[in-house]
Design an enzyme around this catalytic site. Structure first.
Site, mmCIF file in Angstrom:
data_model
loop_
_atom_site.group_PDB
_atom_site.id
_atom_site.type_symbol
_atom_site.label_atom_id
_atom_site.label_comp_id
_atom_site.label_asym_id
_atom_site.label_seq_id
_atom_site.Cartn_x
_atom_site.Cartn_y
_atom_site.Cartn_z
ATOM 1 N N SER A 27 -7.017 10.980 -2.466
ATOM 2 C CA SER A 27 -6.885 12.046 -1.464
ATOM 3 C C SER A 27 -7.310 13.353 -2.114
ATOM 4 C CB SER A 27 -5.420 12.189 -1.044
ATOM 5 O OG SER A 27 -5.230 13.351 -0.261
ATOM 6 N N ILE B 50 -8.029 12.983 7.921
ATOM 7 C CA ILE B 50 -8.580 11.865 8.690
ATOM 8 C C ILE B 50 -7.608 11.524 9.814
ATOM 9 C CG2 ILE B 50 -9.526 9.516 8.511
ATOM 10 C CD1 ILE B 50 -10.851 11.545 6.518
ATOM 11 N N TYR C 153 3.861 12.885 -2.943
ATOM 12 C CA TYR C 153 2.571 12.345 -2.494
ATOM 13 C C TYR C 153 1.451 12.858 -3.400
ATOM 14 C CZ TYR C 153 -1.324 11.255 0.698
ATOM 15 O OH TYR C 153 -2.493 10.777 1.250
HETATM 16 N N1 LIG Z 1 -5.161 10.088 6.953
HETATM 17 C C1 LIG Z 1 -5.507 11.027 6.066
HETATM 18 O O1 LIG Z 1 -5.772 12.194 6.441
HETATM 19 C C2 LIG Z 1 -5.626 10.696 4.604
HETATM 20 C C3 LIG Z 1 -6.112 11.706 3.755
HETATM 21 C C4 LIG Z 1 -6.247 11.446 2.409
HETATM 22 C C5 LIG Z 1 -5.889 10.201 1.907
HETATM 23 N N2 LIG Z 1 -5.396 9.241 2.745
HETATM 24 C C6 LIG Z 1 -5.037 7.960 2.146
HETATM 25 O O2 LIG Z 1 -5.748 6.918 2.760
HETATM 26 C C7 LIG Z 1 -4.981 5.710 2.736
HETATM 27 C C8 LIG Z 1 -4.853 5.164 4.161
HETATM 28 O O3 LIG Z 1 -4.236 6.156 4.946
HETATM 29 P P1 LIG Z 1 -4.138 6.105 6.525
HETATM 30 O O4 LIG Z 1 -4.283 7.492 7.006
HETATM 31 O O5 LIG Z 1 -4.982 5.031 7.073
HETATM 32 O O6 LIG Z 1 -2.583 5.732 6.657
HETATM 33 P P2 LIG Z 1 -1.817 4.846 7.740
HETATM 34 O O7 LIG Z 1 -2.510 4.903 9.038
HETATM 35 O O8 LIG Z 1 -0.400 5.290 7.656
HETATM 36 O O9 LIG Z 1 -1.955 3.364 7.124
HETATM 37 C C9 LIG Z 1 -1.352 3.049 5.896
HETATM 38 C C10 LIG Z 1 -1.713 1.618 5.544
HETATM 39 O O10 LIG Z 1 -1.053 1.273 4.301
HETATM 40 C C11 LIG Z 1 -0.303 0.070 4.502
HETATM 41 N N3 LIG Z 1 0.891 0.073 3.663
HETATM 42 C C12 LIG Z 1 1.878 1.007 3.645
HETATM 43 N N4 LIG Z 1 2.844 0.639 2.774
HETATM 44 C C13 LIG Z 1 2.448 -0.552 2.240
HETATM 45 C C14 LIG Z 1 3.014 -1.417 1.278
HETATM 46 N N5 LIG Z 1 4.190 -1.155 0.693
HETATM 47 N N6 LIG Z 1 2.336 -2.549 0.937
HETATM 48 C C15 LIG Z 1 1.154 -2.839 1.537
HETATM 49 N N7 LIG Z 1 0.558 -2.041 2.453
HETATM 50 C C16 LIG Z 1 1.202 -0.914 2.790
HETATM 51 C C17 LIG Z 1 0.062 0.097 5.992
HETATM 52 O O11 LIG Z 1 0.370 -1.189 6.460
HETATM 53 P P3 LIG Z 1 1.898 -1.615 6.826
HETATM 54 O O12 LIG Z 1 2.477 -0.495 7.630
HETATM 55 O O13 LIG Z 1 1.765 -2.897 7.541
HETATM 56 O O14 LIG Z 1 2.579 -1.776 5.498
HETATM 57 C C18 LIG Z 1 -1.233 0.629 6.593
HETATM 58 O O15 LIG Z 1 -2.169 -0.402 6.722
HETATM 59 C C19 LIG Z 1 -3.626 6.094 2.133
HETATM 60 O O16 LIG Z 1 -3.622 5.781 0.767
HETATM 61 C C20 LIG Z 1 -3.583 7.595 2.327
HETATM 62 O O17 LIG Z 1 -2.758 8.226 1.372
HETATM 63 C C21 LIG Z 1 -5.260 9.459 4.081
#
Ligand SMILES: NC(=O)c1ccc[n+]([C@@H]2O[C@H](COP(=O)([O-])OP(=O)(O)OC[C@H]3O[C@@H](n4cnc5c(N)ncnc54)[C@H](OP(=O)(O)O)[C@@H]3O)[C@@H](O)[C@H]2O)c1
Length: 256
Positions: free
Chosen positions: A146, A192, A159
């Protein structure tokens, strides 16, 4: 020969965007998430519509027994892992100032984002080392960190710490694995539109209109998936530890 990809958290959000791009590019995709498979039945149907097998494993990357059972199952089914995308991650359940945040929240966020990523990577890297090279490499590892790896948000310190740790993991694994023909890269998403950001849309709408973001729009899971495919397709091999900022220009171009 079909390639085998492991995508953590690949059932929704950014992870689903990545899984879709990989399934479309003829990868067999193996996903882990902590939810029951039912939650992802639509996503799995969509992924299977591209014609390859898709394997979903219910488990948490923070648990050693789940990590081992997942990778053992992938190996039993498919015999190798060409690509690992470390995407799974969580935000703090409640945003609290660094002067108030709790050890419980730190353990929850760091346990999944950083410890889970480190030890899943360790398992997969050891497997990749044992396998034969295909197209000059034994495997590729891509970490989704991130811009919080280096940008401070004092109301979600745990985080930021977890993501800074992932950036160091990128360097460490890139260093250790280059001699094994395993390449390690990192993508730093900005803002995102996913479930993770759904509770703070007003704040981000405002930020995205400001001068810090030269490209005034939300990023999409597809924006991140496109970057993953650049690293996954094997055309960039004379670098490792490389970081790509997919954040509307935030880290590369800021003006005053
Ligand atoms: N959205 C943003 O703006 C943004 C920005 C920078 C970085 N990121 C990073 O991008 C990645 C994906 O983010 P996202 O926005 O798509 O988040 P999201 O929509 O909340 O999805 C998170 C994903 O991680 C899985 N997950 C959570 N805890 C887990 C565990 N203990 N074991 C296995 N899987 C697990 C969830 O599946 P389950 O719920 O089924 O466990 C889900 O598939 C993350 O690492 C996040 O920090 C996101």
């Amino acid at each position: 020969m079909k390639k085998i990809a492991v995508v953590t958290g690949g059932g929704r959000g950014i992870g689903l965007g990545i899984s879709k791009a990989l399934a479309e590019a003829n990868y067999v995709v193996c996903l882990i998430g902590s939810s029951d498979e039912d939650r992802y039945s639509d996503a799995l149907t969509l992924l299977r519509s591209f014609g390859n097998e898709v394997f979903y494993f219910k488990g948490s990357i923070s648990e050693a027994s789940d990590r081992k059972a997942f990778i053992d199952s992938v190996m039993q089914k498919y015999g190798r892992i060409d690509l690992l995308v470390n995407n799974a991650g969580v935000a703090p359940k409640v945003r609290l100032d660094i002067l108030k945040t709790t050890e419980e929240s730190f353990d929850y966020v760091v346990g999944i984002n950083l410890k889970g990523t480190m030890f899943l990577t360790q398992l997969v890297a050891n497997q990749m080392i044992r396998q034969e090279k295909i197209e000059g490499k034994k495997g590729t590892i891509i970490n989704i960190s991130s811009f919080s790896s280096s940008v401070s948000s004092p109301n979600r310190a745990e985080y930021c710490v977890s993501k800074a740790g992932i950036s160091m993991l990128t360097k460490l694994f890139a260093d250790r694995l280059a001699g094994e023909n395993i390449f390690v890269y990192e993508i730093q998403p900005g803002i995102i539109r996913t479930d993770m950001t759904s509770k703070v849309t007003e704040k981000y709408d405002r930020l995205l209109q400001g001068s810090d973001f030269p490209i005034h729009r939300w990023g999409t899971p597809e924006d991140i998936a496109n970057a993953v495919m650049v690293f996954a397709d094997g055309r960039i091999t004379y670098t490792t530890g490389q970081v790509l900022h997919i954040d509307g220009g935030y880290m590369n171009v800021r003006s005053i």
